[in-house]
Write an enzyme that holds these catalytic residues in place. Structure first.
Site, PDB file in Angstrom:
ATOM      1  N   PRO A   1       0.805  -1.201   0.000  1.00 43.25           N
ATOM      2  CA  PRO A   1       0.000   0.000   0.000  1.00 43.25           C
ATOM      3  C   PRO A   1       0.851   1.271   0.000  1.00 43.25           C
ATOM      4  O   PRO A   1       1.871   1.320   0.665  1.00 43.25           O
ATOM      5  CB  PRO A   1      -0.782  -0.086   1.319  1.00 43.25           C
ATOM      6  N   THR A   2       0.406   2.262  -0.754  1.00 42.60           N
ATOM      7  CA  THR A   2       1.095   3.543  -0.799  1.00 42.60           C
ATOM      8  C   THR A   2       1.143   4.115   0.609  1.00 42.60           C
ATOM      9  O   THR A   2       0.133   4.190   1.282  1.00 42.60           O
ATOM     10  CB  THR A   2       0.326   4.520  -1.715  1.00 42.60           C
ATOM     11  N   GLY A   3       2.323   4.491   1.035  1.00 48.20           N
ATOM     12  CA  GLY A   3       2.428   5.084   2.363  1.00 48.20           C
ATOM     13  C   GLY A   3       2.858   4.113   3.441  1.00 48.20           C
ATOM     14  O   GLY A   3       3.058   4.477   4.573  1.00 48.20           O
ATOM     15  N   CYS A   4       2.990   2.829   3.066  1.00 45.50           N
ATOM     16  CA  CYS A   4       3.457   1.826   4.034  1.00 45.50           C
ATOM     17  C   CYS A   4       4.972   1.732   3.943  1.00 45.50           C
ATOM     18  O   CYS A   4       5.522   1.665   2.866  1.00 45.50           O
ATOM     19  CB  CYS A   4       2.885   0.461   3.709  1.00 45.50           C
ATOM     20  N   VAL A   5       5.630   1.709   5.091  1.00 43.69           N
ATOM     21  CA  VAL A   5       7.094   1.566   5.034  1.00 43.69           C
ATOM     22  C   VAL A   5       7.541   0.205   5.535  1.00 43.69           C
ATOM     23  O   VAL A   5       6.805  -0.514   6.147  1.00 43.69           O
ATOM     24  CB  VAL A   5       7.803   2.685   5.819  1.00 43.69           C
TER      25      VAL A   5
END
Lengths: 139, 111, 101
Positions: free
Chosen positions: B107-111
């Site tokens: 997911p976009t924004g997951c590190v």
């Protein structure tokens, strides 16, 4: 990520580039989505060629690039529902609100009523909006 | 590049185990990916995986965990739209792990 | 107060034009890099800048202007020059900086 606490700041993302000719539009969208995790007060402005990002009916199969326009429809899920489109820029390009995607958000406080996210603004309204921000990010 | 064997077919995955090519996903691929995490997929898991795939199909992104939780709650009811339920199903994080099983990017924004 | 910065030539993009349309009274505008081309007398942007300067101040980053072979006597009257330190001072004196890329 950060939840509750912390200071809420007003962030405005200013988008002035068309979607596929450069990376700006996609980069901006990704930063907006990532930034959404920080639960700030976010607004988006689309000015100049930036209004083309919201054009309906984008079909990129022929150019071999990912069509990221459907992602703007997810912004409501990310609690981003203040999307301002510069009226002058739209008119100069021969477009009207009907040419843009119908972006909406669901108001949880009103039984998930669907409400439009896009507002058309004139120069004066846009200038006032910019002046209210803590941070303005340009793409 | 690493790969997994899905019924004799080599399917590429990135260094974190996410499918490189979304359209190579099959239900069997999901089963193999979950077996790597020593997890057996139940109907409850499939409900979330299928939801993620539909979300991706519509919006072209994998939702952030907060968005996923809210959307699941709306679609499948509040007893499922909460972190506890979703973390029990996907102990490594509902967005991160379930997206991997669903063949979606992280997911976009997951590190 | 907002500091607006423009770093593109007005002949290449409409950044300067849009900036000046949306700038509010009392704001500062700084032209740097290729943005300094807009500060010369005799271009088709001269009137637009002169008009904007009735309500706000316009600066250029002098090293960028000089680097491009322009002399200060060709500056539209009313435009002030700053060096790098002056640029920083403008930034720190502003509530927000808005870049027109």
């Amino acid at each position: 990520m950060e939840e509750g606490g912390g200071v809420t700041k007003k962030f405005l993302y200013v988008n002035r580039r068309a979607p596929y000719g450069s990376i700006y539009a996609l980069e901006s969208l990704e930063v907006v989505l990532i930034g959404a995790a920080f639960e700030q007060d976010v607004s988006l402005a689309f000015i100049d060629d930036g209004v083309y990002q919201l054009k309906k009916g984008q079909a990129t199969d022929g150019i071999g690039m990912k069509n990221f326009s459907p992602t703007y429809n997810a912004l409501g899920d990310y609690d981003i529902n203040k999307i301002y489109v510069d009226k002058d820029s739209l008119e100069q390009r021969g477009l009207t609100l009907d040419d843009l995607m119908n972006l909406t958000w669901e108001d949880e406080n009103e039984n998930y009523a669907e409400k439009p996210s896009i507002s058309l603004v004139n120069s004066e309204e846009l200038a006032a909006l910019m002046e209210q921000q803590d941070v303005v990010l340009s793409f | 590049m690493a790969s997994i064997d899905v019924n004799g077919k080599e399917v590429e995955v990135d260094e974190e185990g996410y499918l490189v090519n979304l359209n190579e996903w099959t239900e069997d691929a999901a089963k193999i990916l979950s077996a790597q995490d020593e997890l057996e997929l139940t109907d409850s898991h499939w409900e979330v995986i299928n939801f993620l795939r539909e979300y991706y199909e519509e919006y072209q992104i994998a939702p952030a965990v907060r968005v996923l939780t809210k959307a699941i709650g709306k679609k499948l009811g509040p007893e499922k739209g909460n972190s506890k339920y979703l973390y029990e199903l996907f102990p490594y994080g509902p967005a991160k792990q379930a997206c991997r099983f669903a063949g979606l990017p992280k997911p976009t924004g997951c590190v | 107060m907002t500091l607006h910065t423009v770093n593109k030539s007005p002949f290449e993009t409409n950044s300067l034009e849009t900036c000046l349309r949306l700038v509010r009274s009392g704001h500062n505008v700084l032209l740097f890099e290729d943005g300094v081309y807009g500060a010369s007398k005799g271009t088709r942007f001269e009137n637009m800048l002169t008009e904007a300067m009735q309500n706000c101040k316009v600066y250029i980053l002098l090293p960028d202007f000089e680097a491009r072979g322009m002399q200060t006597d060709s500056l539209i009257s009313g435009i002030e020059t700053v060096d790098y330190t002056g640029f920083v001072d403008l930034v720190t004196a502003s509530e927000r900086v808005q870049s027109w890329l």
